[in-house]
Scaffold this motif. Structure first.
Motif, PDB file in Angstrom:
ATOM      1  N   SER A  85       0.807  -1.228   0.000  1.00 49.11           N
ATOM      2  CA  SER A  85       0.000   0.000   0.000  1.00 49.11           C
ATOM      3  C   SER A  85       0.835   1.271   0.000  1.00 49.11           C
ATOM      4  CB  SER A  85      -0.928   0.003   1.218  1.00 49.11           C
ATOM      5  OG  SER A  85      -1.886  -1.020   1.135  1.00 49.11           O
ATOM      6  N   LEU A  86       1.963   1.266   0.739  1.00 45.71           N
ATOM      7  CA  LEU A  86       2.730   2.498   0.907  1.00 45.71           C
ATOM      8  C   LEU A  86       3.940   2.609  -0.020  1.00 45.71           C
ATOM      9  CD1 LEU A  86       2.783   2.992   4.783  1.00 45.71           C
ATOM     10  CD2 LEU A  86       1.225   3.964   3.103  1.00 45.71           C
ATOM     11  N   LEU A  87       4.579   1.495  -0.348  1.00 45.73           N
ATOM     12  CA  LEU A  87       5.845   1.548  -1.074  1.00 45.73           C
ATOM     13  C   LEU A  87       5.751   1.061  -2.508  1.00 45.73           C
ATOM     14  CD1 LEU A  87       8.216   0.190   1.734  1.00 45.73           C
ATOM     15  CD2 LEU A  87       7.632   2.573   1.200  1.00 45.73           C
ATOM     16  N   LEU A  88       4.924   0.064  -2.761  1.00 46.06           N
ATOM     17  CA  LEU A  88       4.903  -0.574  -4.074  1.00 46.06           C
ATOM     18  C   LEU A  88       3.716  -0.144  -4.928  1.00 46.06           C
ATOM     19  CD1 LEU A  88       5.912  -4.149  -2.896  1.00 46.06           C
ATOM     20  CD2 LEU A  88       7.390  -2.373  -3.836  1.00 46.06           C
ATOM     21  N   ALA A  89       2.710   0.491  -4.325  1.00 49.95           N
ATOM     22  CA  ALA A  89       1.541   0.941  -5.082  1.00 49.95           C
ATOM     23  C   ALA A  89       1.906   2.126  -5.965  1.00 49.95           C
ATOM     24  CB  ALA A  89       0.412   1.316  -4.128  1.00 49.95           C
ATOM     25  N   SER A  90       1.249   2.220  -7.106  1.00 46.76           N
ATOM     26  CA  SER A  90       1.504   3.300  -8.066  1.00 46.76           C
ATOM     27  C   SER A  90       0.351   4.301  -8.022  1.00 46.76           C
ATOM     28  CB  SER A  90       1.637   2.721  -9.477  1.00 46.76           C
ATOM     29  OG  SER A  90       1.966   3.727 -10.413  1.00 46.76           O
ATOM     30  N   SER A  91       0.688   5.572  -7.732  1.00 48.17           N
ATOM     31  CA  SER A  91      -0.316   6.631  -7.642  1.00 48.17           C
ATOM     32  C   SER A  91       0.199   7.846  -8.413  1.00 48.17           C
ATOM     33  CB  SER A  91      -0.583   6.998  -6.180  1.00 48.17           C
ATOM     34  OG  SER A  91      -1.506   8.057  -6.090  1.00 48.17           O
ATOM     35  N   ARG A  92      -0.285   8.023  -9.625  1.00 51.84           N
ATOM     36  CA  ARG A  92       0.168   9.110 -10.500  1.00 51.84           C
ATOM     37  C   ARG A  92      -0.827  10.270 -10.429  1.00 51.84           C
ATOM     38  NH1 ARG A  92       1.927   8.134 -16.847  1.00 51.84           N
ATOM     39  NH2 ARG A  92       3.058  10.111 -17.135  1.00 51.84           N
ATOM     40  N   ALA A  93      -0.935  10.850  -9.239  1.00 52.98           N
ATOM     41  CA  ALA A  93      -1.904  11.929  -9.014  1.00 52.98           C
ATOM     42  C   ALA A  93      -1.333  13.276  -9.439  1.00 52.98           C
ATOM     43  CB  ALA A  93      -2.300  11.971  -7.546  1.00 52.98           C
ATOM     44  N   VAL A  94      -2.197  14.142  -9.934  1.00 57.55           N
ATOM     45  CA  VAL A  94      -1.807  15.496 -10.343  1.00 57.55           C
ATOM     46  C   VAL A  94      -2.716  16.510  -9.647  1.00 57.55           C
ATOM     47  CG1 VAL A  94      -0.841  14.793 -12.566  1.00 57.55           C
ATOM     48  CG2 VAL A  94      -3.273  15.363 -12.394  1.00 57.55           C
ATOM     49  N   PRO A  95      -2.216  17.752  -9.422  1.00 60.72           N
ATOM     50  CA  PRO A  95      -2.967  18.745  -8.632  1.00 60.72           C
ATOM     51  C   PRO A  95      -3.886  19.608  -9.492  1.00 60.72           C
ATOM     52  CG  PRO A  95      -0.773  19.571  -9.070  1.00 60.72           C
ATOM     53  CD  PRO A  95      -0.839  18.218  -9.711  1.00 60.72           C
ATOM     54  N   GLU A  96      -4.883  18.985 -10.105  1.00 52.64           N
ATOM     55  CA  GLU A  96      -5.733  19.725 -11.042  1.00 52.64           C
ATOM     56  C   GLU A  96      -6.439  20.901 -10.378  1.00 52.64           C
ATOM     57  OE1 GLU A  96      -9.514  18.057 -13.040  1.00 52.64           O
ATOM     58  OE2 GLU A  96      -7.938  17.812 -14.548  1.00 52.64           O
ATOM     59  N   GLN A  97      -7.027  20.681  -9.197  1.00 53.64           N
ATOM     60  CA  GLN A  97      -7.763  21.774  -8.531  1.00 53.64           C
ATOM     61  C   GLN A  97      -6.835  22.913  -8.132  1.00 53.64           C
ATOM     62  OE1 GLN A  97     -10.878  22.723  -6.440  1.00 53.64           O
ATOM     63  NE2 GLN A  97     -11.784  20.712  -6.018  1.00 53.64           N
ATOM     64  N   LEU A  98      -5.672  22.605  -7.566  1.00 57.00           N
ATOM     65  CA  LEU A  98      -4.748  23.669  -7.162  1.00 57.00           C
ATOM     66  C   LEU A  98      -4.302  24.487  -8.364  1.00 57.00           C
ATOM     67  CD1 LEU A  98      -2.503  21.916  -4.481  1.00 57.00           C
ATOM     68  CD2 LEU A  98      -4.258  23.659  -4.097  1.00 57.00           C
ATOM     69  N   GLN A  99      -3.998  23.832  -9.460  1.00 59.56           N
ATOM     70  CA  GLN A  99      -3.545  24.565 -10.644  1.00 59.56           C
ATOM     71  C   GLN A  99      -4.661  25.382 -11.264  1.00 59.56           C
ATOM     72  OE1 GLN A  99      -1.614  21.153 -12.704  1.00 59.56           O
ATOM     73  NE2 GLN A  99       0.242  22.383 -12.599  1.00 59.56           N
ATOM     74  N   GLN A 100      -5.872  24.833 -11.312  1.00 61.21           N
ATOM     75  CA  GLN A 100      -6.998  25.569 -11.902  1.00 61.21           C
ATOM     76  C   GLN A 100      -7.376  26.795 -11.081  1.00 61.21           C
ATOM     77  OE1 GLN A 100     -10.163  22.708 -12.434  1.00 61.21           O
ATOM     78  NE2 GLN A 100      -9.305  21.905 -14.341  1.00 61.21           N
ATOM     79  N   THR A 101      -7.113  26.763  -9.773  1.00 59.54           N
ATOM     80  CA  THR A 101      -7.446  27.908  -8.913  1.00 59.54           C
ATOM     81  C   THR A 101      -6.246  28.834  -8.692  1.00 59.54           C
ATOM     82  OG1 THR A 101      -7.063  26.524  -6.944  1.00 59.54           O
ATOM     83  CG2 THR A 101      -9.338  26.735  -7.745  1.00 59.54           C
ATOM     84  N   GLY A 102      -5.141  28.586  -9.402  1.00 58.11           N
ATOM     85  CA  GLY A 102      -4.042  29.550  -9.442  1.00 58.11           C
ATOM     86  C   GLY A 102      -2.957  29.394  -8.395  1.00 58.11           C
ATOM     87  N   TYR A 103      -2.830  28.219  -7.770  1.00 57.19           N
ATOM     88  CA  TYR A 103      -1.738  28.063  -6.806  1.00 57.19           C
ATOM     89  C   TYR A 103      -0.395  27.967  -7.522  1.00 57.19           C
ATOM     90  CZ  TYR A 103       1.292  26.363  -3.161  1.00 57.19           C
ATOM     91  OH  TYR A 103       2.337  26.245  -2.283  1.00 57.19           O
ATOM     92  N   LYS A 104       0.589  28.712  -7.009  1.00 55.79           N
ATOM     93  CA  LYS A 104       1.942  28.692  -7.575  1.00 55.79           C
ATOM     94  C   LYS A 104       2.843  27.877  -6.656  1.00 55.79           C
ATOM     95  CE  LYS A 104       1.380  33.313  -9.583  1.00 55.79           C
ATOM     96  NZ  LYS A 104       1.874  34.725  -9.567  1.00 55.79           N
ATOM     97  N   PHE A 105       3.315  26.772  -7.152  1.00 57.05           N
ATOM     98  CA  PHE A 105       4.139  25.878  -6.339  1.00 57.05           C
ATOM     99  C   PHE A 105       5.518  26.468  -6.084  1.00 57.05           C
ATOM    100  CE2 PHE A 105       0.896  22.941  -7.619  1.00 57.05           C
ATOM    101  CZ  PHE A 105       0.850  21.996  -6.609  1.00 57.05           C
ATOM    102  N   ARG A 106       6.026  26.284  -4.876  1.00 59.84           N
ATOM    103  CA  ARG A 106       7.410  26.647  -4.572  1.00 59.84           C
ATOM    104  C   ARG A 106       8.375  25.663  -5.234  1.00 59.84           C
ATOM    105  NH1 ARG A 106       7.689  28.738   1.734  1.00 59.84           N
ATOM    106  NH2 ARG A 106       5.674  29.784   1.779  1.00 59.84           N
ATOM    107  N   PHE A 107       7.960  24.395  -5.290  1.00 58.88           N
ATOM    108  CA  PHE A 107       8.830  23.364  -5.845  1.00 58.88           C
ATOM    109  C   PHE A 107       8.051  22.485  -6.813  1.00 58.88           C
ATOM    110  CE2 PHE A 107      10.692  24.272  -1.663  1.00 58.88           C
ATOM    111  CZ  PHE A 107      12.002  24.545  -2.025  1.00 58.88           C
ATOM    112  N   THR A 108       8.519  22.428  -8.058  1.00 61.29           N
ATOM    113  CA  THR A 108       7.971  21.493  -9.033  1.00 61.29           C
ATOM    114  C   THR A 108       9.035  20.517  -9.512  1.00 61.29           C
ATOM    115  OG1 THR A 108       8.435  23.045 -10.845  1.00 61.29           O
ATOM    116  CG2 THR A 108       6.243  23.145  -9.850  1.00 61.29           C
TER     117      THR A 108
END
Length: 503
Positions: free
Chosen positions: A458-481
């Motif tokens: 669940s924690l180490l071998l699972a694959s989770s390719r999530a993206v921050p669609e809501q944060l980007q659509q509402t204009g959040y500027k990431f400090r680190f990409t």
């Protein structure tokens, strides 16, 4: 909030501790004390950073409780043992640190205070033969200022200390102030980007990795933070949300609730009993909290409630947004009712944001802290290494929470991950490069399962390719990409201000 390309420092002329502009005897301003004036045989360092707020706001940030903790580099083994929580002359700070593995106490005393133009401190005892630090603020216009950190220092052990330690000392100082200036600039850019009147914000899980960083940053931005505790009774700065029912009335004066509490999912091997504790600490506690908030006469307008990208389960190459369906493993079975437990608050008209955290990166705790020792021993990928990891820097977690507090259009599930997920084998490679260690020795999946059981999948071998669609659509500027830049900053590797002045 500044993006990665927005971090710039501006050089000043060499600043010595005899600079009259620092003390400006005219106009009734306090004179710089003798302890800060230049002495023979010392080294000097100065660096300047431009800040996107007025001189008064910049000075106030440094004067609020918690600033020293906030600006202490996370890779340093430093603890604040005592602080008078003041910059006034005579106030003291005691730090516990280690030099070459040897415990050292660093005792410092403030000796000059001239708000909003500056303050200064000197070492009374500690790792240096002499250390005098001036923090000098200058107004550029009504919405811009600059900070110059000017250091005069001398290493112990005379000539031997200078010969063998000067290079290491200079690199350490450069990295420290590059980090401090970046964090200061980012935090104050956040203040400029999200102008809010001071709010009262109640936070559960305040002693955890995210909660501690959030409470400190909110305080530095001028908000009042109240902690939510599990005890029967709170005090004037806390709320016992699951204790005395009368305590709940304190939420009437709260503007925002941030609910982060929950039993760790990575502390030890999962057993049926532990899995039930994990579920209860999230689902039942959240349900009780939200039912109580819904019954209040004056309700907090906003509830930020933790969740996790574990809700998606193991999804291979699939790109996951907030609208993707849930998974079917244990973590998904916890996260789904965890988010559903917020329904009473939603129905009562409270705006609810469920922050689906990915892998939160900080050497102070969490996954990165646990990965450092294996990486230094040239550890490599986990299992096949093809599984996707969705990561986010701790400072972006804090920044995104502030974003969700202010942006009323954020609602429901929000992926708290960087825009650039990375496969585990690449993560191991980048971490190894930052640490100057090759990622040579993989950890086979069977060995991880043998050691950790179900948790490994669940924690180490699972694959989770999530993206921050809501944060980007509402204009959040990431400090680190970029992962490499993030790790270099968090681990203090090759950090230097863009420009600096030295003598």
């Amino acid at each position: 909030m500044a993006s990665n390309s927005d971090h710039t420092s501006h050089s000043s002329n060499t600043v010595s501790s005899t600079d009259e502009s620092a003390s400006s005897e005219s106009g009734g301003r306090p004179e710089l004390p003798e302890e800060c004036r230049s002495q023979p045989g010392t080294d000097h360092y100065a660096a300047t950073v431009e800040l996107p707020v007025s001189i008064d706001e910049a000075f106030a940030y440094h004067e609020r409780p918690g600033c020293l903790n906030r600006l202490t580099p996370p890779w340093e083994s430093v603890q604040v043992e005592h602080s008078d929580q003041s910059l006034a002359p005579g106030s003291r700070v005691v730090l516990k640190t280690k030099i070459a593995g040897i415990p050292v106490r660093w005792k410092a005393r403030h000796v000059w205070y001239d708000p909003p133009h500056g303050f200064a401190d000197v070492q009374d005892s500690g790792p240096f033969a002499r250390w005098a630090h001036q923090h000098l603020f200058e107004s550029l216009d009504s919405n811009r200022s600059q900070l110059t950190d000017a250091i005069e220092y001398k290493l112990p052990a005379g000539v031997a200390g200078k010969v063998f330690g000067s290079g290491k000392a200079r690199r350490t100082i450069e990295a420290m102030f590059a980090y401090r200036h970046r964090v200061t600039q980012d935090d104050l850019q956040m203040m400029a980007d999200y102008p809010m009147s001071p709010k009262t914000i109640a936070v559960s899980g305040s002693s955890g990795l995210v909660g501690d960083a959030l409470c400190t940053t909110l305080t530095l931005l001028g908000h009042k933070v109240m902690t939510i505790t599990r005890g029967d009774h709170g005090d004037e700065g806390s709320i016992a949300a699951w204790g005395d029912p009368a305590e709940f009335e304190k939420f009437e004066s709260v503007d925002v609730v941030v609910h982060l509490a929950g039993k760790s999912i990575a502390s030890k091997r999962w057993t049926p009993e532990l899995k039930e504790q994990i579920r209860e600490s999230r689902v039942e506690k959240t349900q009780a909290l939200c039912e109580g908030l819904a019954k209040l006469q004056t309700k907090p307008p906003v509830l930020i409630c933790a969740s996790a990208t574990g809700i998606y389960g193991n999804r291979g190459e699939e790109v996951l947004t907030e609208t993707s369906p849930d998974g079917d493993d244990f973590l998904a079975d916890v996260a789904r009712p965890w988010e559903d437990a917020c329904q009473p608050a939603r129905e009562a008209g409270i705006r609810v944001v469920n922050t689906r955290f990915g892998i939160v990166l900080s050497p102070k705790g969490g996954a990165l802290q646990q990965m450092l020792l294996p990486a230094k021993m040239m550890g490599g990928k986990l299992g096949s290494g093809r599984q996707w990891w969705s990561w986010i820097a701790l400072d972006d977690v804090v920044g995104a929470i502030v974003h969700c507090i202010q942006k009323e259009e954020t609602n429901g599930p929000v992926n708290f991950v960087s825009p650039e997920p990375i496969q585990n084998r690449e993560f191991a490679k980048v971490l190894g490069e930052v640490l100057n260690r090759p990622a040579l020795f993989p950890a086979p999946a069977f060995a991880l399962r043998l050691a950790l059981g179900e948790m490994a999948d669940s924690l180490l071998l699972a694959s989770s390719r999530a993206v921050p669609e809501q944060l980007q659509q509402t204009g959040y500027k990431f400090r680190f990409t970029d992962l490499k830049e993030c790790l270099r900053t968090l681990l203090g590797k090759d950090l230097k201000p863009a420009t600096q002045a030295t003598a």
